[in-house]
Design a protein around this motif. Sequence first.
Motif, PDB file in Angstrom:
ATOM      1  N   PRO A 262       0.798  -1.234   0.000  1.00  0.00           N
ATOM      2  CA  PRO A 262       0.000   0.000   0.000  1.00  0.00           C
ATOM      3  C   PRO A 262       0.828   1.279   0.000  1.00  0.00           C
ATOM      4  N   ARG A 263       1.954   1.306   0.716  1.00  0.00           N
ATOM      5  CA  ARG A 263       2.725   2.540   0.803  1.00  0.00           C
ATOM      6  C   ARG A 263       3.218   3.001  -0.568  1.00  0.00           C
ATOM      7  N   LEU A 264       3.544   2.054  -1.457  1.00  0.00           N
ATOM      8  CA  LEU A 264       4.004   2.466  -2.782  1.00  0.00           C
ATOM      9  C   LEU A 264       2.836   2.951  -3.636  1.00  0.00           C
ATOM     10  N   TRP A 265       1.679   2.291  -3.505  1.00  0.00           N
ATOM     11  CA  TRP A 265       0.505   2.789  -4.234  1.00  0.00           C
ATOM     12  C   TRP A 265       0.161   4.215  -3.787  1.00  0.00           C
ATOM     13  N   VAL A 266       0.340   4.495  -2.488  1.00  0.00           N
ATOM     14  CA  VAL A 266       0.095   5.853  -1.982  1.00  0.00           C
ATOM     15  C   VAL A 266       1.114   6.823  -2.573  1.00  0.00           C
ATOM     16  N   LYS A 267       2.377   6.410  -2.645  1.00  0.00           N
ATOM     17  CA  LYS A 267       3.423   7.284  -3.197  1.00  0.00           C
ATOM     18  C   LYS A 267       3.163   7.593  -4.671  1.00  0.00           C
ATOM     19  N   PHE A 268       2.678   6.616  -5.418  1.00  0.00           N
ATOM     20  CA  PHE A 268       2.299   6.872  -6.814  1.00  0.00           C
ATOM     21  C   PHE A 268       1.231   7.961  -6.864  1.00  0.00           C
ATOM     22  N   GLN A 269       0.215   7.821  -6.004  1.00  0.00           N
ATOM     23  CA  GLN A 269      -0.867   8.811  -5.971  1.00  0.00           C
ATOM     24  C   GLN A 269      -0.323  10.186  -5.611  1.00  0.00           C
ATOM     25  N   LYS A 297      -3.077   9.186 -19.809  1.00  0.00           N
ATOM     26  CA  LYS A 297      -1.826   9.911 -19.593  1.00  0.00           C
ATOM     27  C   LYS A 297      -1.233   9.618 -18.220  1.00  0.00           C
ATOM     28  N   ILE A 298      -2.080   9.564 -17.203  1.00  0.00           N
ATOM     29  CA  ILE A 298      -1.589   9.300 -15.853  1.00  0.00           C
ATOM     30  C   ILE A 298      -1.017   7.887 -15.745  1.00  0.00           C
ATOM     31  N   LEU A 299      -1.751   6.900 -16.254  1.00  0.00           N
ATOM     32  CA  LEU A 299      -1.270   5.524 -16.178  1.00  0.00           C
ATOM     33  C   LEU A 299       0.003   5.333 -16.994  1.00  0.00           C
ATOM     34  N   ALA A 300       0.076   5.982 -18.152  1.00  0.00           N
ATOM     35  CA  ALA A 300       1.293   5.895 -18.956  1.00  0.00           C
ATOM     36  C   ALA A 300       2.467   6.530 -18.227  1.00  0.00           C
ATOM     37  N   GLY A 301       2.200   7.643 -17.528  1.00  0.00           N
ATOM     38  CA  GLY A 301       3.255   8.305 -16.780  1.00  0.00           C
ATOM     39  C   GLY A 301       3.793   7.445 -15.654  1.00  0.00           C
ATOM     40  N   LEU A 302       2.921   6.597 -15.090  1.00  0.00           N
ATOM     41  CA  LEU A 302       3.338   5.681 -14.031  1.00  0.00           C
ATOM     42  C   LEU A 302       3.996   4.420 -14.583  1.00  0.00           C
ATOM     43  N   GLY A 303       3.847   4.180 -15.887  1.00  0.00           N
ATOM     44  CA  GLY A 303       4.347   2.931 -16.475  1.00  0.00           C
ATOM     45  C   GLY A 303       3.377   1.785 -16.322  1.00  0.00           C
ATOM     46  N   LEU A 304       2.114   2.099 -16.017  1.00  0.00           N
ATOM     47  CA  LEU A 304       1.119   1.063 -15.749  1.00  0.00           C
ATOM     48  C   LEU A 304      -0.001   1.033 -16.781  1.00  0.00           C
ATOM     49  N   ASP A 305       0.218   1.630 -17.941  1.00  0.00           N
ATOM     50  CA  ASP A 305      -0.836   1.670 -18.947  1.00  0.00           C
ATOM     51  C   ASP A 305      -1.081   0.312 -19.608  1.00  0.00           C
ATOM     52  N   GLN A 306      -0.128  -0.627 -19.473  1.00  0.00           N
ATOM     53  CA  GLN A 306      -0.311  -1.964 -20.031  1.00  0.00           C
ATOM     54  C   GLN A 306      -0.723  -2.974 -18.960  1.00  0.00           C
ATOM     55  N   CYS A 307      -0.906  -2.510 -17.728  1.00  0.00           N
ATOM     56  CA  CYS A 307      -1.159  -3.407 -16.594  1.00  0.00           C
ATOM     57  C   CYS A 307      -2.567  -4.006 -16.681  1.00  0.00           C
ATOM     58  N   GLN A 308      -2.623  -5.329 -16.720  1.00  0.00           N
ATOM     59  CA  GLN A 308      -3.893  -6.048 -16.777  1.00  0.00           C
ATOM     60  C   GLN A 308      -4.313  -6.600 -15.423  1.00  0.00           C
TER      61      GLN A 308
END
Length: 558
Positions: A262-269, A297-308
Motif C-alpha cells: 500500500p505505501r508504494l501505491w500511496v506514493k504513486f498517488q 496519460k496518468i497511467l502511462a506516466g506511471l508505467g502502468l498503462d499496459q497493466c492487466q
Amino acid sequence: MTVAEQDLPLQCFYRQEREHPDQIYFTQPTGGGQVVELNWKQVGEQARRMAAHLQSFGWESGSRIAIIGKNSAHWVIADLAIWMSGYVSVPLYPTLTAASVRQILDHSEARAVFIGKLDDWMSMRSGLPEGIERIRLPLSPEESCAHWDDIVAKTAPLAGNPLRAADDLATIIYTSGTTGMPKGVMHAFGNFASATVSANERFKLGSGARLLSYLPLSHIAERNAVEVLSMKMGAHIFFAESLETFAADLQRARPTMFFSVPRLWVKFQQGVHAKMPREKLERLLRIPLLNRIIKRKILAGLGLDQCQLAAGGAAPMPPDLLRWYARLGLEIIEVYGMTENCGISHSTVPGDPKAGYVGLPYVGVESRLAADGEVQMRSGAVMQGYFREPEKTREAMTEDGWLRTGDRGQLDEQGRLRITGRVKELFKTSKGKYVAPAPIENRLAANPKVEACCVMGANLGQPFAVVILPPDVLAACGKDATQRAAVTDSLQAHLAAVNQQLDAHERLDFIAVSGDAWTVDSGFVTPTLKVKRNVVEAHYEPRVDRWVAAKSPVVWDA
C-alpha cells in the motif's frame, strides 16, 4: 488440490526452455542505462553449469545453500542451480545486520552462500561464518571469492533435466519478524505448484506477461508471484536497478502484472497530485471529452498503462485509495496470505471488489473462523513446518491440520473475509477495555498525509497513535509555520472523523507526529514495510507521559 508433475517449478522451467529457448526471460540493468538480456536457453545453460559446480563439493542431498542479494537475474539462476543440484535454497534479505546474517546461516546450517548485488555489504560481511563456501554473483561488491562467470566458464553442465519430487524441500524462507526472531518456513516444490495453480485459477493468467521484480526475492510474495509464476507462465522479468531509477525501470518494463504494498501505491498517488493537484484532477475527470485522455496519460506516466492485473497486499489498502485508482481505470486486487501458505489464501475477485475485504478463498483453499475469530486455512500451499522448530510448528497448526494465521477476521453474507486485527495484538487500557489497533490504523492511513502509523496505549486511559508524515510534508512543516499549522488542522479534523467511527473506549486521545524515519535500516519496519509494533512501542515509551501531559489532539515530536 492435487498437484500435477508438470506444474512443479523445475518442470515448468524445462518446458519454457524447450518450447521458447530464444525468448528473452530476463532483462537486467547493469548501470548507466545499460541492460543485459538472457533467454531461456542461456539461463538453463548457466544454471546447469553452476549446479554441476555445487555437486562437485559432495554435500549430502538437501544441504542448504544461502543467497544474499538484491533482486537480479543471477539471484534466480542461482536458485535454479541449487534446485537442480538437489539442494535447498535459503534466501536472506539484503538489508539484514551482520548478526541476523550469522543467525540465519548458523540456524540453517548453510554450506555455501551466493553473494549478490548489495548496497551495504561491508556491514553485513562479518556475519559470514568461517569456512562457508562463497560464490560472487555478477554485480556483487564482494571480491575475495570465486566469481560466477569464472565458474560457469570452466564447468561442464549437468546432463539432462534433474527432477525434484513434489514433497522435496525447495527452500527455507526466514520470516521478516515483526514481533521477534525469524522462523525458517519450509516449502516444498509441491507447495509452490499448488500456489501458482490456485493463482492461475483465480486470475486466468495468460502467456507473454511482463513483470517488474523489485520487492525482495527473499519474501514469499516476490518469490511466488514473480520467480515461480514466471516459470509457469513463460513471463519476461525486468529487474529494477535502484530506488533512484525505479520510475525508469517501471517505464522500461511496462508490466502487464504489478504487485505492490500500500505505501508504494500511496506514493504513486502523491506523485500524481504533486504534478496535478487533487482538485484540478477531479475537475478534469468530470469532463467527458478529457476523461479518457487524462486517465491514459496518468497511467502511462506511471508505467502502468499496459497493466492487466494490479494487486496490493502485505497490509490493508485504504478504500479511498482503491476508489481513486478505479476512477483511473485500474482495479487493484487485494490479496491476503502469509509466508506459511506461500502467500495464497484469499483475494478479491476481479470485477467484484468490496472495500475493506480481502475477498474469497482461492480455488483449492479451505478457510474457517475459529471461536475467537482467528482466520484458519488449509491448502496444498501450506508449509511443511518450521525448520528445526517442531514445537513452534505444532503451535502454528491445529490438531486437524489447519494453519493458524494469527489474524482475526469477519465474514460477510457472501463469505468475503475482512481482517479485523491480530489475535495477539489486542491491548487493554487502564479502564479494563480491550482495543484492536489494526482497524483504527487502517482508518488513520486513509489520510494522504499519514505515511505510516501505530496505535498503542496499553494501561493508559485512552489509546493514541504515532504517525509518520511523507518526507516532503515533514520537511515543509519544519520550514514553514503556516504549513505546519495547516497540517495540524488537517490531522486534527481527521482524528475527529476517525473517532466518530469508534466506540468510546477505542477513541484516540491524540496523534503524536514523529520526525523519525521508519525505514528498514532504522529497524522500525520489516523489509516488506510492515511496522514492527514492539520496536515502535519500546522506542516511544519514554515520551508517552510528556505527550499525554500536553493535552493536545495533535502533538508534534518532530
